[in-house]
Enzyme design. Structure first.
Site, PDB file in Angstrom:
ATOM      1  CE  LYS A  69       1.324 -11.824  14.275  1.00 48.80           C
ATOM      2  NZ  LYS A  69       1.675 -11.581  12.857  1.00 48.80           N
TER       3      LYS A  69
HETATM    4  O1  G3P Z   1       3.204  -9.652  10.726  1.00 53.39           O
HETATM    5  C1  G3P Z   1       2.602  -8.451  10.988  1.00 53.39           C
HETATM    6  C2  G3P Z   1       3.302  -7.220  10.474  1.00 53.39           C
HETATM    7  O2  G3P Z   1       4.673  -7.379  10.424  1.00 53.39           O
HETATM    8  C3  G3P Z   1       2.683  -6.659   9.229  1.00 53.39           C
HETATM    9  O3  G3P Z   1       3.482  -5.736   8.564  1.00 53.39           O
HETATM   10  O4  G3P Z   1       4.025  -4.494   6.520  1.00 53.39           O
HETATM   11  O5  G3P Z   1       1.694  -5.389   6.822  1.00 53.39           O
HETATM   12  O6  G3P Z   1       2.512  -3.457   8.181  1.00 53.39           O
HETATM   13  P1  G3P Z   1       2.876  -4.718   7.469  1.00 53.39           P
END
Ligand code: G3P
Length: 214
Positions: free
Chosen positions: A83
């Site tokens: 990533k």
């Molecule tokens: O994996 C990255 C993403 O899904 C993060 O989500 O909830 O931290 O905005 P969030």
């Protein structure tokens, strides 16, 4: 549509794998910081449980350093996708890594322009963060619609991972728009299967079953 689990927690990953619905896993530094085992051991264990792509994030900021870090991550297991945040240095690194056959998931995507450049640089996946856009009063799902359309128009092989998913409706809308993948936190994955009418129905059937002569 493929479903990935957005988690670095091995127990959650094992549990969802046992449901027969796990196509991949995405981690990020914030998710990894919640775990007690070392980063590399955890990623190796996740890759053993999940045969699909497992995203592990690079934290370097210069292209040359990102490439070195990504090669090391890719060496952990054959199903690693590295990533990399979308930025100029990240694009340069993606071009090099794509040339070496290393799968890149370009993350922190908040515009269709970023997704277009990521696809052109050779990213295997792009991860638009829809929940974080919704959080600032923008329309995360509109971004998914644009990216899916652009990738279809030009037959890019890059797959769209709908990320930063907050609730089951996000997953359904992503599926309706034809997004390739949604990466879903464990709590939302559980909510996808639950319905109060199903619970009531099971209770009623069990109550009536007790009256059946056997
Ligand atoms: O994996 C990255 C993403 O899904 C993060 O989500 O909830 O931290 O905005 P969030």
């Amino acid at each position: 549509m493929k479903l990935f689990l957005d988690s670095a927690n091995l127990e959650e990953i094992r549990e969802v794998a046992s449901w027969g619905v796990l196509d991949g896993v995405t981690t990020n530094p914030s998710l990894c910081s919640k775990e007690t085992v070392t980063f590399e051991d955890n990623i190796r264990a996740i890759c053993a449980v999940c045969p699909g792509p497992v995203s592990a994030e690079c934290v370097s900021l210069r292209a040359a350093d990102i490439v070195v870090e990504a090669r090391a991550l890719a060496g952990i297991a054959p199903n690693i996708a590295v990533k990399i945040p979308v930025c100029l240095e990240g694009l340069k690194a993606t071009k090099t890594l794509h040339g070496e056959g290393i799968a890149v998931n370009m993350t922190l995507v908040f515009s269709s322009g970023q997704a277009l450049l990521a696809a052109k640089a050779g990213a295997r996946f792009v991860s638009p963060f829809i929940g974080r856009l919704d959080d600032v009063s923008e329309d995360g799902m509109a971004l998914i619609e644009e990216i899916v359309q652009i990738f279809e128009n030009f037959r890019f092989e890059t797959e769209v991972i709908v990320a930063s998913v907050r609730h089951p409706r996000h997953v359904i809308e992503a599926a309706l728009l034809g997004a390739d993948i949604a990466t879903v936190p464990y709590g939302v994955m559980e909510k996808l299967v639950k319905h109060p009418l199903t619970d009531i129905g099971i209770e009623r059937f069990l109550a009536d079953w007790r009256k059946v002569k056997t």
